[in-house]
Design a protein around this motif. Structure first.
Motif, PDB file in Angstrom:
ATOM      1  N   PHE A 118       1.534   3.543   4.245  1.00 55.50           N
ATOM      2  CA  PHE A 118       2.318   2.338   3.966  1.00 55.50           C
ATOM      3  C   PHE A 118       3.003   1.853   5.244  1.00 55.50           C
ATOM      4  CE2 PHE A 118       6.149   0.107   2.611  1.00 55.50           C
ATOM      5  CZ  PHE A 118       5.749  -0.629   1.512  1.00 55.50           C
ATOM      6  N   CYS A 119       3.625   2.790   5.967  1.00 56.95           N
ATOM      7  CA  CYS A 119       4.321   2.436   7.201  1.00 56.95           C
ATOM      8  C   CYS A 119       3.340   2.000   8.293  1.00 56.95           C
ATOM      9  CB  CYS A 119       5.159   3.623   7.687  1.00 56.95           C
ATOM     10  SG  CYS A 119       6.530   4.041   6.591  1.00 56.95           S
ATOM     11  N   ASP A 120       2.191   2.661   8.364  1.00 60.28           N
ATOM     12  CA  ASP A 120       1.157   2.257   9.331  1.00 60.28           C
ATOM     13  C   ASP A 120       0.762   0.798   9.124  1.00 60.28           C
ATOM     14  OD1 ASP A 120       1.100   4.811  10.376  1.00 60.28           O
ATOM     15  OD2 ASP A 120      -0.728   5.411   9.317  1.00 60.28           O
ATOM     16  N   LYS A 121       0.505   0.446   7.872  1.00 62.55           N
ATOM     17  CA  LYS A 121       0.077  -0.927   7.557  1.00 62.55           C
ATOM     18  C   LYS A 121       1.178  -1.927   7.866  1.00 62.55           C
ATOM     19  CE  LYS A 121      -3.238   0.050   3.817  1.00 62.55           C
ATOM     20  NZ  LYS A 121      -3.516  -0.183   2.378  1.00 62.55           N
ATOM     21  N   MET A 122       2.413  -1.595   7.510  1.00 63.22           N
ATOM     22  CA  MET A 122       3.519  -2.516   7.755  1.00 63.22           C
ATOM     23  C   MET A 122       3.700  -2.743   9.251  1.00 63.22           C
ATOM     24  SD  MET A 122       7.502  -2.297   6.472  1.00 63.22           S
ATOM     25  CE  MET A 122       7.088  -2.802   4.805  1.00 63.22           C
ATOM     26  N   GLU A 123       3.640  -1.665  10.026  1.00 63.76           N
ATOM     27  CA  GLU A 123       3.819  -1.775  11.475  1.00 63.76           C
ATOM     28  C   GLU A 123       2.699  -2.585  12.119  1.00 63.76           C
ATOM     29  OE1 GLU A 123       5.835  -0.856  15.163  1.00 63.76           O
ATOM     30  OE2 GLU A 123       6.353  -1.100  13.046  1.00 63.76           O
ATOM     31  N   ALA A 124       1.488  -2.470  11.564  1.00 62.28           N
ATOM     32  CA  ALA A 124       0.331  -3.167  12.128  1.00 62.28           C
ATOM     33  C   ALA A 124       0.176  -4.578  11.586  1.00 62.28           C
ATOM     34  CB  ALA A 124      -0.934  -2.365  11.852  1.00 62.28           C
ATOM     35  N   GLY A 125       1.068  -4.995  10.669  1.00 63.92           N
ATOM     36  CA  GLY A 125       0.964  -6.326  10.082  1.00 63.92           C
ATOM     37  C   GLY A 125      -0.172  -6.457   9.084  1.00 63.92           C
ATOM     38  N   GLU A 126      -0.554  -5.327   8.481  1.00 63.20           N
ATOM     39  CA  GLU A 126      -1.653  -5.333   7.514  1.00 63.20           C
ATOM     40  C   GLU A 126      -1.107  -5.368   6.080  1.00 63.20           C
ATOM     41  OE1 GLU A 126      -3.876  -1.863   8.527  1.00 63.20           O
ATOM     42  OE2 GLU A 126      -4.535  -2.649  10.484  1.00 63.20           O
ATOM     43  N   ASP A 127      -1.985  -5.216   5.107  1.00 60.51           N
ATOM     44  CA  ASP A 127      -1.615  -5.413   3.691  1.00 60.51           C
ATOM     45  C   ASP A 127      -0.947  -4.170   3.105  1.00 60.51           C
ATOM     46  OD1 ASP A 127      -3.950  -3.929   3.859  1.00 60.51           O
ATOM     47  OD2 ASP A 127      -4.811  -4.761   2.024  1.00 60.51           O
ATOM     48  N   TYR A 128       0.248  -3.867   3.547  1.00 65.12           N
ATOM     49  CA  TYR A 128       0.979  -2.705   3.044  1.00 65.12           C
ATOM     50  C   TYR A 128       1.215  -2.786   1.545  1.00 65.12           C
ATOM     51  CZ  TYR A 128       4.972  -5.886   3.143  1.00 65.12           C
ATOM     52  OH  TYR A 128       5.813  -6.949   2.934  1.00 65.12           O
ATOM     53  N   TRP A 129       1.241  -3.984   0.997  1.00 64.87           N
ATOM     54  CA  TRP A 129       1.507  -4.168  -0.431  1.00 64.87           C
ATOM     55  C   TRP A 129       0.340  -3.668  -1.294  1.00 64.87           C
ATOM     56  CZ3 TRP A 129       1.093  -7.897   3.281  1.00 64.87           C
ATOM     57  CH2 TRP A 129      -0.086  -8.654   3.302  1.00 64.87           C
ATOM     58  N   ASN A 130      -0.768  -3.367  -0.688  1.00 70.17           N
ATOM     59  CA  ASN A 130      -1.922  -2.839  -1.418  1.00 70.17           C
ATOM     60  C   ASN A 130      -2.100  -1.330  -1.213  1.00 70.17           C
ATOM     61  OD1 ASN A 130      -2.752  -5.255  -2.622  1.00 70.17           O
ATOM     62  ND2 ASN A 130      -3.846  -5.895  -0.784  1.00 70.17           N
ATOM     63  N   THR A 131      -1.037  -0.622  -0.923  1.00 68.03           N
ATOM     64  CA  THR A 131      -1.118   0.827  -0.703  1.00 68.03           C
ATOM     65  C   THR A 131      -1.026   1.571  -2.035  1.00 68.03           C
ATOM     66  OG1 THR A 131       0.016   0.541   1.421  1.00 68.03           O
ATOM     67  CG2 THR A 131      -0.119   2.768   0.541  1.00 68.03           C
ATOM     68  N   SER A 132      -1.936   2.505  -2.237  1.00 65.20           N
ATOM     69  CA  SER A 132      -1.931   3.312  -3.466  1.00 65.20           C
ATOM     70  C   SER A 132      -0.587   4.008  -3.658  1.00 65.20           C
ATOM     71  CB  SER A 132      -3.044   4.373  -3.404  1.00 65.20           C
ATOM     72  OG  SER A 132      -4.313   3.776  -3.307  1.00 65.20           O
ATOM     73  N   THR A 133      -0.204   4.191  -4.929  1.00 63.63           N
ATOM     74  CA  THR A 133       1.011   4.907  -5.336  1.00 63.63           C
ATOM     75  C   THR A 133       2.277   4.093  -5.101  1.00 63.63           C
ATOM     76  OG1 THR A 133      -0.158   6.928  -4.666  1.00 63.63           O
ATOM     77  CG2 THR A 133       2.115   7.208  -5.298  1.00 63.63           C
ATOM     78  N   PHE A 134       2.144   2.836  -4.689  1.00 62.93           N
ATOM     79  CA  PHE A 134       3.314   1.992  -4.454  1.00 62.93           C
ATOM     80  C   PHE A 134       3.313   0.788  -5.394  1.00 62.93           C
ATOM     81  CE2 PHE A 134       3.646   4.418  -0.619  1.00 62.93           C
ATOM     82  CZ  PHE A 134       4.989   4.360  -0.285  1.00 62.93           C
ATOM     83  N   TYR A 135       4.502   0.493  -5.928  1.00 63.40           N
ATOM     84  CA  TYR A 135       4.763  -0.783  -6.579  1.00 63.40           C
ATOM     85  C   TYR A 135       5.558  -1.602  -5.573  1.00 63.40           C
ATOM     86  CZ  TYR A 135       3.443   0.869 -11.283  1.00 63.40           C
ATOM     87  OH  TYR A 135       2.762   1.340 -12.379  1.00 63.40           O
ATOM     88  N   VAL A 136       5.119  -2.829  -5.328  1.00 59.79           N
ATOM     89  CA  VAL A 136       5.673  -3.623  -4.236  1.00 59.79           C
ATOM     90  C   VAL A 136       5.950  -5.053  -4.691  1.00 59.79           C
ATOM     91  CG1 VAL A 136       5.315  -4.414  -1.861  1.00 59.79           C
ATOM     92  CG2 VAL A 136       4.294  -2.249  -2.609  1.00 59.79           C
ATOM     93  N   LYS A 137       7.123  -5.562  -4.323  1.00 60.83           N
ATOM     94  CA  LYS A 137       7.406  -6.982  -4.501  1.00 60.83           C
ATOM     95  C   LYS A 137       6.780  -7.740  -3.329  1.00 60.83           C
ATOM     96  CE  LYS A 137      11.874  -6.294  -6.827  1.00 60.83           C
ATOM     97  NZ  LYS A 137      13.341  -6.248  -6.625  1.00 60.83           N
ATOM     98  N   TYR A 138       5.924  -8.718  -3.652  1.00 63.67           N
ATOM     99  CA  TYR A 138       5.253  -9.449  -2.577  1.00 63.67           C
ATOM    100  C   TYR A 138       4.990 -10.883  -3.026  1.00 63.67           C
ATOM    101  CZ  TYR A 138       1.894 -10.740   1.018  1.00 63.67           C
ATOM    102  OH  TYR A 138       1.248 -11.381   2.046  1.00 63.67           O
ATOM    103  N   GLU A 139       5.540 -11.830  -2.273  1.00 56.55           N
ATOM    104  CA  GLU A 139       5.367 -13.266  -2.518  1.00 56.55           C
ATOM    105  C   GLU A 139       5.664 -13.628  -3.971  1.00 56.55           C
ATOM    106  OE1 GLU A 139       1.498 -14.419  -1.134  1.00 56.55           O
ATOM    107  OE2 GLU A 139       2.149 -14.402   0.979  1.00 56.55           O
ATOM    108  N   GLY A 140       6.804 -13.141  -4.440  1.00 57.48           N
ATOM    109  CA  GLY A 140       7.271 -13.511  -5.773  1.00 57.48           C
ATOM    110  C   GLY A 140       6.616 -12.751  -6.912  1.00 57.48           C
ATOM    111  N   LYS A 141       5.724 -11.827  -6.592  1.00 56.23           N
ATOM    112  CA  LYS A 141       5.047 -11.038  -7.623  1.00 56.23           C
ATOM    113  C   LYS A 141       5.321  -9.547  -7.399  1.00 56.23           C
ATOM    114  CE  LYS A 141       1.005 -12.518  -6.477  1.00 56.23           C
ATOM    115  NZ  LYS A 141      -0.481 -12.690  -6.484  1.00 56.23           N
TER     116      LYS A 141
END
Length: 481
Positions: A118-141
């Motif tokens: 999750f942190c790797d994706k966030m740091e790289a500007g990738e789709d961290y919101w699509n990481t397994s085992t995570f529920y994520v608020k993203y663009e109002g959803k």
């Protein structure tokens, strides 16, 4: 990426998940700092926020702890810019927690692999919101990702990052008892335990019970002993003795040769065998935690799903006694049954018969997602949204129909261990529990448990080094409860 991990309180036991996450994040190349609410000053936290400038705050919270941590998080958000992730038991079993104000994401299961990802994706500007085992608020959803598989080989994980914890809490580093985990998982289905729901969530996603190698466990203990005080090893496994026979044989041999310190662990009555206990005693086993739960056998097996007879528990206690292994009998008080006081008194009587080193009791908390939560709601003992406290050592969440009955249950909890130790008090148990002396009983409860755990059983080696810490903990727990 700069990550700041936060938890509420350690209560003299290392928060293993937090320091395991730190090790995993550092292995992936991220920077990690820690702040502990009960130990460190609030101004220190603000200094970290100003100077370290963490991009992500990762909170670990048990149910009850989430309340003050959410409040803290929302205060910090008014002053600083960061991303918020919550993990731990509350996020795992209360998935609607993602809807809480100020919570950006929650980790709903094992995070050893997925949190660094999750942190790797966030740091790289990738789709961290699509990481397994995570529920994520993203663009109002809210993006609800499925669980990843369980970590298959625990020996591939680095040792927990104890230095992070001990540098921040040097008083804990001075404690002679240190805690370790040799395995994860439990196959039993006790209704009050998180494992039932956890195992359902992870069905077909890997082996539930997984062990590190005996050698890796020993090497971690050696690493700790070379750097910190260590005179007692305590294992936090759900059921240490559940491991295969050859694992226990190898462990016992290496432990005796290379560690040779007294140690303690968890057992289940049906796994307490004469030859196994003899072997473990020979390599230093000093005492065990064993679930007794309830002396009312019908309640124990229909309400709590214990799956054991009282006779099996008594026989296990006799095996431990024969080998000079201390017993902490774990019990639950205040059950959602027709006669909770009567059930609790039967539990008291069974414990007197067991003759344990300590008759430990906890007030039942029907935690979210546990089978007993549903039962308590069906019986009318649990109504609406309960206010979970940080500790289950003070009051019950359940409805018992009268203040008198509640007082008896809560006071019997405080007096339980003392009456087990001094059974001549048993005829007066219900009368003593009815008296309006709860603050006094609470003081007695903490003092008695502290004496048994830290003087009688563990035998503190340096009172000068450890007593101030435990006195401070005693005061802190009284305040908390």
């Amino acid at each position: 990426m700069r990550v700041l991990l936060i938890f509420k309180d350690s209560v003299a036991v290392e928060r293993m998940a937090v320091i395991q996450m730190s090790a995993a994040l550092k292995k992936a190349g991220h920077e990690v700092k820690l702040w502990i609410a009960s130990v460190n000053k609030l101004e220190d936290l603000h200094e970290i926020m100003r100077e370290y400038k963490p991009k992500l705050l990762g909170y670990s919270a048990m149910t009850g702890e989430h309340i003050p941590l959410v409040a803290l998080n929302n205060k910090l958000r008014k002053e600083y810019d960061f991303y918020t992730v919550f993990g731990g038991p509350h996020a795992t079993f209360c998935k609607d927690f993602i809807e809480e104000e100020g919570v950006d994401a929650i980790c709903i299961g094992e995070g050893d692999i997925v949190f660094p990802e999750f942190c790797d994706k966030m740091e790289a500007g990738e789709d961290y919101w699509n990481t397994s085992t995570f529920y994520v608020k993203y663009e109002g959803k809210i993006i609800r990702n499925p669980l990843a598989k369980l970590v298959p080989e625990l020996e591939e994980l680095d040792f927990p990052d104890r230095q992070l914890l001990y540098d921040l809490d040097p008083d804990m580093a001075k404690m002679g008892t240190k805690y370790f985990m040799a395995a994860r998982g439990c196959p039993y289905k006790c209704s009050y335990c998180f494992n039932v729901k956890y195992n359902e969530n992870y069905k077909n996603k890997g082996k539930i019970v997984r062990c590190r190698t005996p050698l890796q466990v020993i090497e971690e203990i050696e690493w700790v002993r070379e750097r910190y005080c260590l005179d007692h090893v305590s294992f936090l496994d759900d059921l240490f003795i559940l491991k295969p026979r050859d694992w226990l044989v190898e462990f016992a041999q290496i432990y005796k040769e290379r560690i040779n310190l007294p140690w303690s662990c968890t057992v289940r009555a049906n796994s307490v065998k004469n030859d196994t206990i003899a072997m473990l005693k020979d390599c230093g086993l000093a005492w065990v935690w064993m679930g007794v739960e309830c002396g009312d056998e019908k309640v124990a097996n229909t309400v709590l799903a214990r799956g054991l007879s009282n006779r099996e528990i008594i026989l296990a206690a006799r095996v431990l006694e024969a080998h000079g292994v201390g017993l902490i009998a774990q019990n639950l008080i205040g059950l959602p049954v027709d006669d909770p006081v009567g059930s609790d008194l039967k539990t008291l009587d069974l414990n007197i018969q067991l003759r344990p080193s300590l008759g430990w009791s906890s007030i039942l908390y029907p935690y979210p997602g546990s089978p007993i939560e549903g039962l308590a709601r069906r019986t009318g003992h649990l109504v609406g949204e309960p206010a979970y406290m940080e500790t289950n050592k003070r009051t019950s969440m359940l409805e018992f129909g009268s203040d008198t009955k509640r007082r008896k249950i809560e006071n019997l909890h405080k007096l339980f261990g003392v009456i087990v130790r001094f059974p001549w008090l048993r005829p007066y148990a219900e009368f003593l529990a009815s008296l309006p002396l709860t603050p006094l009983y609470r003081f007695i409860w903490y003092a008695w448990y502290g004496y048994v755990l830290k003087i009688k059983l563990t035998r503190i080696k340096s009172y000068r080094r450890e007593l101030p810490y435990f006195f401070g903990l005693f005061v802190r727990m009284l305040r908390k409860s």
